[in-house]
Motif scaffolding. Structure first.
Motif, mmCIF file in Angstrom:
data_model
loop_
_atom_site.group_PDB
_atom_site.id
_atom_site.type_symbol
_atom_site.label_atom_id
_atom_site.label_comp_id
_atom_site.label_asym_id
_atom_site.label_seq_id
_atom_site.Cartn_x
_atom_site.Cartn_y
_atom_site.Cartn_z
ATOM 1 N N GLY A 14 -7.630 2.089 41.154
ATOM 2 C CA GLY A 14 -8.045 3.539 40.543
ATOM 3 C C GLY A 14 -6.648 3.942 39.820
ATOM 4 O O GLY A 14 -5.540 3.328 39.942
ATOM 5 N N ASP A 15 -6.914 5.162 39.524
ATOM 6 C CA ASP A 15 -5.722 6.340 39.071
ATOM 7 C C ASP A 15 -4.474 6.198 40.017
ATOM 8 O O ASP A 15 -4.514 6.042 41.130
ATOM 9 C CB ASP A 15 -5.934 7.577 38.765
ATOM 10 C CG ASP A 15 -7.394 7.507 37.552
ATOM 11 O OD1 ASP A 15 -7.960 8.426 37.750
ATOM 12 O OD2 ASP A 15 -7.254 6.519 36.798
ATOM 13 N N GLY A 16 -3.306 6.336 39.405
ATOM 14 C CA GLY A 16 -2.087 6.347 40.246
ATOM 15 C C GLY A 16 -1.082 5.233 39.906
ATOM 16 O O GLY A 16 -1.427 4.350 38.872
ATOM 17 N N LYS A 17 -0.162 5.099 40.604
ATOM 18 C CA LYS A 17 0.754 4.236 40.251
ATOM 19 C C LYS A 17 0.088 2.903 40.914
ATOM 20 O O LYS A 17 -0.177 2.712 41.689
ATOM 21 C CB LYS A 17 2.107 4.357 40.870
ATOM 22 C CG LYS A 17 3.239 3.331 40.829
ATOM 23 C CD LYS A 17 4.614 3.703 41.189
ATOM 24 C CE LYS A 17 5.563 2.562 40.988
ATOM 25 N NZ LYS A 17 6.827 3.120 41.555
ATOM 26 N N GLN A 18 0.411 1.886 39.878
ATOM 27 C CA GLN A 18 -0.252 0.645 40.314
ATOM 28 C C GLN A 18 0.613 -0.307 41.131
ATOM 29 O O GLN A 18 1.886 -0.205 40.885
ATOM 30 C CB GLN A 18 -0.528 -0.342 38.944
ATOM 31 C CG GLN A 18 -1.404 0.259 38.205
ATOM 32 C CD GLN A 18 -2.382 -0.639 37.126
ATOM 33 O OE1 GLN A 18 -1.928 -1.796 37.161
ATOM 34 N NE2 GLN A 18 -3.312 -0.257 36.566
ATOM 35 N N ALA A 19 -0.032 -0.985 42.196
ATOM 36 C CA ALA A 19 0.933 -1.942 43.111
ATOM 37 C C ALA A 19 0.902 -3.149 42.325
ATOM 38 O O ALA A 19 0.313 -3.528 41.217
ATOM 39 C CB ALA A 19 -0.046 -2.138 44.126
ATOM 40 N N HIS A 61 4.413 -3.754 47.346
ATOM 41 C CA HIS A 61 3.748 -3.092 46.538
ATOM 42 C C HIS A 61 4.290 -1.990 45.436
ATOM 43 O O HIS A 61 3.743 -1.445 44.578
ATOM 44 C CB HIS A 61 2.633 -2.145 47.516
ATOM 45 C CG HIS A 61 3.298 -1.426 48.428
ATOM 46 N ND1 HIS A 61 4.077 -0.581 48.231
ATOM 47 C CD2 HIS A 61 3.241 -1.665 49.799
ATOM 48 C CE1 HIS A 61 4.704 0.139 49.247
ATOM 49 N NE2 HIS A 61 4.078 -0.560 50.317
ATOM 50 N N ASN A 62 5.461 -1.884 45.800
ATOM 51 C CA ASN A 62 6.261 -0.883 44.669
ATOM 52 C C ASN A 62 5.680 0.541 44.834
ATOM 53 O O ASN A 62 5.895 1.282 43.817
ATOM 54 C CB ASN A 62 6.371 -1.495 43.332
ATOM 55 C CG ASN A 62 7.022 -2.934 43.462
ATOM 56 O OD1 ASN A 62 7.903 -3.068 44.013
ATOM 57 N ND2 ASN A 62 6.533 -3.682 42.606
ATOM 58 N N LEU A 63 4.999 1.015 45.778
ATOM 59 C CA LEU A 63 4.701 2.262 45.993
ATOM 60 C C LEU A 63 5.687 3.209 46.575
ATOM 61 O O LEU A 63 6.624 2.720 47.156
ATOM 62 C CB LEU A 63 3.268 2.341 46.849
ATOM 63 C CG LEU A 63 2.194 1.551 46.167
ATOM 64 C CD1 LEU A 63 0.996 1.564 47.195
ATOM 65 C CD2 LEU A 63 1.628 2.371 44.884
#
Length: 128
Positions: free
Chosen positions: A89-94, A46-48
């Motif tokens: 939604g908002d935030g860093k995209q997976a 996911h790259n989170l």
């Protein structure tokens, strides 16, 4: 199968980048702050990172654990997971973030089936 959305902050990543724990903060009825934790399971890494925030949607599952507290009392807790999680939604995209109009069930086509739908007038919105 039930689908749900959670919004929160990534507090941990695991399972070779395919899992993440998200903590969601909410206000309880008595006005105090409450927190819920969810495990997100992705099909691909996911790259989170810890501290990233956003909203995710996935298939809901719950596992009940039984444990013994310090006083020797048997307790139960629920571990809530979102399987096949998608960023919505908002935030860093997976890495598998859907387009704005995607639904989580559209990301993975169902397995081949021998089921034949009943006769009728169906369009692209028909769920089978």
């Amino acid at each position: 199968m039930a689908f749900t959305e959670v919004s929160g902050t990534v507090t941990r990543t695991f399972y070779n980048g395919k899992g993440a724990e998200v903590t969601e903060t909410f206000q309880k009825n008595d006005g105090t702050e409450g927190k819920s934790r969810y495990s997100l399971w992705f099909r691909e890494p996911h790259n989170l990172n810890e501290g990233d925030s956003g909203k995710w949607r996935g298939a809901l599952s719950v596992k009940v654990d039984e444990w013994t507290d310090k006083e020797g009392q048997t307790r139960h807790s629920a571990k809530v997971s979102l399987n096949g999680a998608l960023h919505v939604g908002d935030g860093k995209q997976a890495s598998l973030a859907p387009a704005a109009n995607d639904e989580p069930w559209a990301a993975t086509p169902p397995a081949a089936s021998t089921h034949t739908p009943p006769a009728g007038n169906y369009d692209a919105e028909t769920p089978f």
